[in-house]
Motif scaffolding. Structure first.
Motif, PDB file in Angstrom:
ATOM      1  N   ASP A   1     -13.364 -28.628   8.327  1.00  0.00           N
ATOM      2  CA  ASP A   1     -14.316 -29.739   8.324  1.00  0.00           C
ATOM      3  C   ASP A   1     -15.271 -29.708   9.505  1.00  0.00           C
ATOM      4  O   ASP A   1     -15.953 -30.701   9.771  1.00  0.00           O
ATOM      5  CB  ASP A   1     -13.559 -31.079   8.334  1.00  0.00           C
ATOM      6  CG  ASP A   1     -12.854 -31.338   7.022  1.00  0.00           C
ATOM      7  OD1 ASP A   1     -13.302 -30.800   6.000  1.00  0.00           O
ATOM      8  OD2 ASP A   1     -11.849 -32.070   7.020  1.00  0.00           O
ATOM      9  N   HIS A   2     -15.321 -28.603  10.227  1.00  0.00           N
ATOM     10  CA  HIS A   2     -16.168 -28.525  11.412  1.00  0.00           C
ATOM     11  C   HIS A   2     -17.080 -27.306  11.340  1.00  0.00           C
ATOM     12  O   HIS A   2     -16.737 -26.288  10.737  1.00  0.00           O
ATOM     13  CB  HIS A   2     -15.322 -28.453  12.688  1.00  0.00           C
ATOM     14  CG  HIS A   2     -14.498 -29.671  12.938  1.00  0.00           C
ATOM     15  ND1 HIS A   2     -13.241 -29.834  12.406  1.00  0.00           N
ATOM     16  CD2 HIS A   2     -14.769 -30.803  13.649  1.00  0.00           C
ATOM     17  CE1 HIS A   2     -12.755 -31.010  12.787  1.00  0.00           C
ATOM     18  NE2 HIS A   2     -13.653 -31.617  13.535  1.00  0.00           N
ATOM     19  N   VAL A   3     -18.235 -27.439  11.956  1.00  0.00           N
ATOM     20  CA  VAL A   3     -19.163 -26.320  12.108  1.00  0.00           C
ATOM     21  C   VAL A   3     -19.379 -26.101  13.597  1.00  0.00           C
ATOM     22  O   VAL A   3     -19.681 -27.033  14.342  1.00  0.00           O
ATOM     23  CB  VAL A   3     -20.498 -26.586  11.402  1.00  0.00           C
ATOM     24  CG1 VAL A   3     -21.484 -25.458  11.655  1.00  0.00           C
ATOM     25  CG2 VAL A   3     -20.259 -26.746   9.906  1.00  0.00           C
ATOM     26  N   TYR A   4     -19.196 -24.858  14.016  1.00  0.00           N
ATOM     27  CA  TYR A   4     -19.249 -24.493  15.427  1.00  0.00           C
ATOM     28  C   TYR A   4     -20.546 -23.749  15.717  1.00  0.00           C
ATOM     29  O   TYR A   4     -21.016 -22.958  14.894  1.00  0.00           O
ATOM     30  CB  TYR A   4     -18.048 -23.623  15.775  1.00  0.00           C
ATOM     31  CG  TYR A   4     -16.720 -24.308  15.542  1.00  0.00           C
ATOM     32  CD1 TYR A   4     -16.049 -24.936  16.586  1.00  0.00           C
ATOM     33  CD2 TYR A   4     -16.137 -24.343  14.274  1.00  0.00           C
ATOM     34  CE1 TYR A   4     -14.832 -25.576  16.382  1.00  0.00           C
ATOM     35  CE2 TYR A   4     -14.918 -24.984  14.060  1.00  0.00           C
ATOM     36  CZ  TYR A   4     -14.272 -25.593  15.114  1.00  0.00           C
ATOM     37  OH  TYR A   4     -13.075 -26.236  14.914  1.00  0.00           O
ATOM     38  N   PHE A   5     -21.112 -23.990  16.908  1.00  0.00           N
ATOM     39  CA  PHE A   5     -22.412 -23.434  17.254  1.00  0.00           C
ATOM     40  C   PHE A   5     -22.330 -22.503  18.464  1.00  0.00           C
ATOM     41  O   PHE A   5     -21.546 -22.734  19.388  1.00  0.00           O
ATOM     42  CB  PHE A   5     -23.404 -24.564  17.578  1.00  0.00           C
ATOM     43  CG  PHE A   5     -23.711 -25.445  16.407  1.00  0.00           C
ATOM     44  CD1 PHE A   5     -24.762 -25.158  15.553  1.00  0.00           C
ATOM     45  CD2 PHE A   5     -22.927 -26.555  16.138  1.00  0.00           C
ATOM     46  CE1 PHE A   5     -25.039 -25.957  14.456  1.00  0.00           C
ATOM     47  CE2 PHE A   5     -23.201 -27.364  15.048  1.00  0.00           C
ATOM     48  CZ  PHE A   5     -24.256 -27.065  14.205  1.00  0.00           C
ATOM     49  N   ALA A   6     -23.171 -21.472  18.435  1.00  0.00           N
ATOM     50  CA  ALA A   6     -23.286 -20.544  19.559  1.00  0.00           C
ATOM     51  C   ALA A   6     -24.749 -20.395  19.926  1.00  0.00           C
ATOM     52  O   ALA A   6     -25.545 -19.947  19.095  1.00  0.00           O
ATOM     53  CB  ALA A   6     -22.687 -19.188  19.200  1.00  0.00           C
ATOM     54  N   ASP A   7     -25.115 -20.781  21.152  1.00  0.00           N
ATOM     55  CA  ASP A   7     -26.499 -20.613  21.600  1.00  0.00           C
ATOM     56  C   ASP A   7     -26.599 -19.998  22.992  1.00  0.00           C
ATOM     57  O   ASP A   7     -27.678 -19.912  23.568  1.00  0.00           O
ATOM     58  CB  ASP A   7     -27.250 -21.942  21.561  1.00  0.00           C
ATOM     59  CG  ASP A   7     -26.836 -22.927  22.663  1.00  0.00           C
ATOM     60  OD1 ASP A   7     -25.826 -22.666  23.354  1.00  0.00           O
ATOM     61  OD2 ASP A   7     -27.536 -23.948  22.836  1.00  0.00           O
TER      62      ASP A   7
ATOM     63  N   PRO B   1     -20.993 -17.493  24.359  1.00  0.00           N
ATOM     64  CA  PRO B   1     -21.371 -16.480  23.368  1.00  0.00           C
ATOM     65  C   PRO B   1     -22.674 -16.813  22.646  1.00  0.00           C
ATOM     66  O   PRO B   1     -23.045 -17.972  22.467  1.00  0.00           O
ATOM     67  CB  PRO B   1     -20.190 -16.480  22.399  1.00  0.00           C
ATOM     68  CG  PRO B   1     -19.034 -16.935  23.232  1.00  0.00           C
ATOM     69  CD  PRO B   1     -19.610 -17.978  24.145  1.00  0.00           C
ATOM     70  N   THR B   2     -23.342 -15.761  22.201  1.00  0.00           N
ATOM     71  CA  THR B   2     -24.589 -15.899  21.442  1.00  0.00           C
ATOM     72  C   THR B   2     -24.401 -15.546  19.966  1.00  0.00           C
ATOM     73  O   THR B   2     -25.321 -15.726  19.170  1.00  0.00           O
ATOM     74  CB  THR B   2     -25.688 -14.988  22.023  1.00  0.00           C
ATOM     75  OG1 THR B   2     -25.203 -13.637  22.052  1.00  0.00           O
ATOM     76  CG2 THR B   2     -26.052 -15.423  23.434  1.00  0.00           C
ATOM     77  N   LEU B   3     -23.225 -15.032  19.604  1.00  0.00           N
ATOM     78  CA  LEU B   3     -22.939 -14.635  18.230  1.00  0.00           C
ATOM     79  C   LEU B   3     -21.667 -15.321  17.745  1.00  0.00           C
ATOM     80  O   LEU B   3     -20.706 -15.459  18.508  1.00  0.00           O
ATOM     81  CB  LEU B   3     -22.758 -13.116  18.121  1.00  0.00           C
ATOM     82  CG  LEU B   3     -23.955 -12.248  18.516  1.00  0.00           C
ATOM     83  CD1 LEU B   3     -23.543 -10.778  18.590  1.00  0.00           C
ATOM     84  CD2 LEU B   3     -25.100 -12.426  17.524  1.00  0.00           C
TER      85      LEU B   3
END
Length: 330
Positions: A69-75, A108-110
């Motif tokens: 139920d979660h979306v994780y982001f990498a920037d 992380p970026t990926l």
């Protein structure tokens, strides 16, 4: 919840606006102007709730991936996750162990998902390493926990080891995770805690940075190589250079360090959209490859405002919501 793919535009900071989006049935979520916003195929609306609802506009690309139920982001700068059950952007903190960072504090970026894990890579000061969460838990990065083959694992503490090349991108592909490198491609096959190993697929080409790839209905991966050509790779096979006899001279002239490259499979047209957008703000030249005719078609959109920073074939519930979306500069 669908997979995390795509990006939309930022009307304020053109080179930073396009980051990454995911979809929930026929609802789109995208980062625009550094904020996570919600909308449909017709456009974005209000940002989702969250006290820290802002990503770094100093980053030109943001990627995301769903687990449960979660979306994780990498920037490369922040650690956020979207809670779909509460429609809230919240801090992504480790429940065990610690989230990966390099010696300079970069994140992380990926990011991708593989065999029920969140997988991270692309640390600027640790570019050959990879990090996997515990199976089913994107917050658990405890590499010493007693969870057997389900526990978190990383390249620097696994028998599989580090990727022998700089990691430019990752592709989950039918029981294996491809690592697209600077000049080569490696594959992690199986669970690294159950004898999984990293083997070389090819040293002829690597992959362009980020998500310069897509997967067709037969499971083959199409990607832009580190030197610009279009390749196709079937499960268990080696990359085949598709553009060699057609427009290879144009694709090999692309500087992959100064362009955002995105690919999208189009079921309706039976082919691949190739977006090649210059970061400098000059007009881009894009392509469509028709699989049925083995033909390439050039596409210049006429205004740099419309050059795609990302693309997504949106498969909504309604037939009218099934279309290719281009996330443009403005």
């Amino acid at each position: 919840m669908g997979g995390a793919i795509g990006v939309l535009h930022d009307p304020e900071d053109f080179e930073f606006q396009f980051n990454h989006q995911f979809r929930d049935v026929d609802t789109l979520y995208a980062i625009s102007g550094g904020k996570l916003q919600v909308g449909t195929s017709s456009g974005l609306n209000d940002p989702v709730s969250g006290a820290s609802n802002r990503f770094s506009v100093a980053r030109q690309q943001v990627f995301s991936q769903q687990l449960g139920d979660h979306v994780y982001f990498a920037d490369g700068s922040n650690a956020y996750r979207f809670n779909a059950s509460t429609s809230t952007l919240e801090a992504w903190t480790a429940s065990a162990g610690s989230l990966p960072t390099d010696s300079s504090g970069n994140t992380p970026t990926l990011i991708e998902a593989y065999e029920g894990r969140i997988v991270l890579s692309g640390l600027p000061a640790d570019r050959r390493n990879w990090f996997m969460s515990k199976i089913g838990d994107g917050r658990d990065f405890d590499y010493s926990a007693d969870f057997g083959a389900q526990r978190a694992v990383a390249g620097n503490n696994a028998d599989a080891g580090l990727v022998p090349d700089v990691v430019n991108g990752m592709v989950p592909m039918d029981g294996q995770l491809l690592f697209g490198g600077d000049h080569s491609i490696y594959a992690l096959r199986g669970n690294p805690l159950l004898g999984g190993s990293i083997i070389q697929v090819t040293n002829i080409t690597g992959m362009a940075f980020g998500r310069a790839w897509c997967i067709d209905p037969e499971g083959s991966v199409w990607f832009i190589g580190s030197r610009g050509s279009l390749y196709r790779m079937s499960v268990g096979g080696r990359p085949e250079r598709i553009s060699l006899r057609t427009i290879d001279d144009r694709l090999t002239d692309i500087d992959t360090s100064t362009h955002i490259i995105r690919l999208a499979w189009d079921d309706e047209r039976v082919g691949i959209w190739i977006g090649v957008t210059p970061l400098a703000g000059t007009l881009g030249t894009h392509y469509f490859y028709d699989v049925r005719t083995n033909g390439f078609f050039k596409d210049v959109l006429g205004s740099l405002n419309y050059d795609p920073m990302s693309m997504l074939v949106f498969d909504g519930v309604s037939a009218t919501d099934r279309s290719l979306l281009l996330g443009c500069r403005y």
